[in-house]
Scaffold this active site. Structure first.
Site, PDB file in Angstrom:
ATOM      1  N   ARG A   1      55.687  50.304  38.330  1.00 38.89           N
ATOM      2  CA  ARG A   1      57.071  50.448  37.851  1.00 38.89           C
ATOM      3  C   ARG A   1      57.656  51.788  38.242  1.00 38.89           C
ATOM      4  NH1 ARG A   1      54.569  49.559  32.193  1.00 38.89           N
ATOM      5  NH2 ARG A   1      53.211  50.912  33.392  1.00 38.89           N
TER       6      ARG A   1
ATOM      7  N   LYS B   1      39.182  50.031  25.409  1.00 34.93           N
ATOM      8  CA  LYS B   1      40.537  50.111  24.867  1.00 34.93           C
ATOM      9  C   LYS B   1      40.624  49.400  23.534  1.00 34.93           C
ATOM     10  CE  LYS B   1      44.013  50.518  28.526  1.00 34.93           C
ATOM     11  NZ  LYS B   1      45.050  49.811  29.286  1.00 34.93           N
TER      12      LYS B   1
ATOM     13  N   SER C   1      53.428  47.151  27.995  1.00 31.51           N
ATOM     14  CA  SER C   1      52.872  46.509  26.796  1.00 31.51           C
ATOM     15  C   SER C   1      52.825  47.487  25.627  1.00 31.51           C
ATOM     16  CB  SER C   1      51.459  45.999  27.075  1.00 31.51           C
ATOM     17  OG  SER C   1      51.494  44.973  28.022  1.00 31.51           O
TER      18      SER C   1
ATOM     19  N   HIS D   1      55.166  41.467  33.441  1.00 31.02           N
ATOM     20  CA  HIS D   1      53.956  40.872  34.038  1.00 31.02           C
ATOM     21  C   HIS D   1      54.296  39.530  34.696  1.00 31.02           C
ATOM     22  CE1 HIS D   1      51.636  43.268  30.789  1.00 31.02           C
ATOM     23  NE2 HIS D   1      51.401  43.849  31.951  1.00 31.02           N
TER      24      HIS D   1
HETATM   25  O1  PNS Z   1      46.436  46.462  32.249  1.00 30.52           O
HETATM   26  P1  PNS Z   1      45.541  47.622  32.537  1.00 30.52           P
HETATM   27  O2  PNS Z   1      44.890  48.100  31.251  1.00 30.52           O
HETATM   28  O3  PNS Z   1      46.226  48.734  33.294  1.00 30.52           O
HETATM   29  O4  PNS Z   1      44.376  47.055  33.498  1.00 30.52           O
HETATM   30  C1  PNS Z   1      43.298  47.877  33.874  1.00 30.52           C
HETATM   31  C2  PNS Z   1      42.179  47.016  34.516  1.00 30.52           C
HETATM   32  C3  PNS Z   1      41.744  45.930  33.578  1.00 30.52           C
HETATM   33  C4  PNS Z   1      42.715  46.373  35.792  1.00 30.52           C
HETATM   34  C5  PNS Z   1      41.004  47.974  34.868  1.00 30.52           C
HETATM   35  O5  PNS Z   1      40.619  48.668  33.734  1.00 30.52           O
HETATM   36  C6  PNS Z   1      39.806  47.222  35.431  1.00 30.52           C
HETATM   37  O6  PNS Z   1      39.814  46.793  36.566  1.00 30.52           O
HETATM   38  N1  PNS Z   1      38.758  47.024  34.586  1.00 30.52           N
HETATM   39  C7  PNS Z   1      37.555  46.322  34.961  1.00 30.52           C
HETATM   40  C8  PNS Z   1      36.372  47.277  35.139  1.00 30.52           C
HETATM   41  C9  PNS Z   1      36.423  47.949  36.493  1.00 30.52           C
HETATM   42  O7  PNS Z   1      36.253  47.338  37.523  1.00 30.52           O
HETATM   43  N2  PNS Z   1      36.696  49.264  36.464  1.00 30.52           N
HETATM   44  C10 PNS Z   1      36.775  50.078  37.649  1.00 30.52           C
HETATM   45  C11 PNS Z   1      38.157  50.025  38.284  1.00 30.52           C
HETATM   46  S1  PNS Z   1      38.209  50.990  39.771  1.00 30.52           S
END
Ligand code: PNS
Length: 166
Positions: free
Chosen positions: A92, A42, A130, A18
């Protein structure tokens, strides 16, 4: 006008992969908000406060980085309110792409002003995530090459807490 991006994620925990992506983003943008998603969907190893503390510590040296929280709500709306035109995501491997592709287009549908920028970390981080850091660390493996010393300390604490409970 300053070019501002947001770098969202669950960051459970924030890894050197990250950090690598963040540093690459800082070569392109004037300011980056690291946006920690609370993510009620989550189950996380670290609480929101613990994740915030860790990210805050890792990015302390960067004057042009803020750490923010997305409690509930859409990232696309957050980007609009924050005045960010770019969402940074690290990729990745090819398998990351399907989900990222979906999110990127959905976010653009929700906020036509925002563009997702995909950045590849250094190849030495392409096989870490992670989830694997959590698993290896909770089983007592050495992850010191993959996380900041502060994060390593918190992982070790978490393992000790868990061992104390069992
Ligand atoms: O590190 P991650 O878990 O891959 O991140 C995922 C994240 C937090 C970027 C995604 O779940 C997100 O944007 N959540 C906020 C809610 C939202 O906008 N969801 C629709 C995404 S199209």
């Amino acid at each position: 006008m300053k070019r501002k991006a947001i770098y969202p994620g669950t960051f459970d925990p924030f890894t050197n992969g990250h950090l690598d992506v963040l540093e690459r983003a800082l070569n392109i943008f004037d300011h980056v908000d690291v946006v920690l998603a609370e993510n009620s969907q989550k189950q996380t190893l670290f609480s929101l406060d613990e994740r915030l503390e860790m990210v805050g510590e890792v990015v302390r040296e960067f004057p042009n980085v803020n750490v923010e929280v997305l409690h509930e709500g859409l990232l696309a709306d957050y980007a609009r309110q924050a005045g960010a035109k770019a969402i940074v995501r690290g990729v990745r491997q090819v398998k990351d792409f399907e989900y990222e592709f979906q999110m990127s287009l959905l976010n653009r549908h929700l906020n036509s002003e925002v563009t997702t920028v995909f950045l590849m970390p250094n190849v030495k981080y392409t096989y870490i995530a992670s989830s694997i850091i959590r698993e290896v660390s909770m089983l007592g493996g050495d992850v010191s090459k993959f996380v900041h010393p502060f994060v390593l300390d918190r992982l070790n604490q978490k393992r000790a807490e868990r061992e104390g409970q069992s």
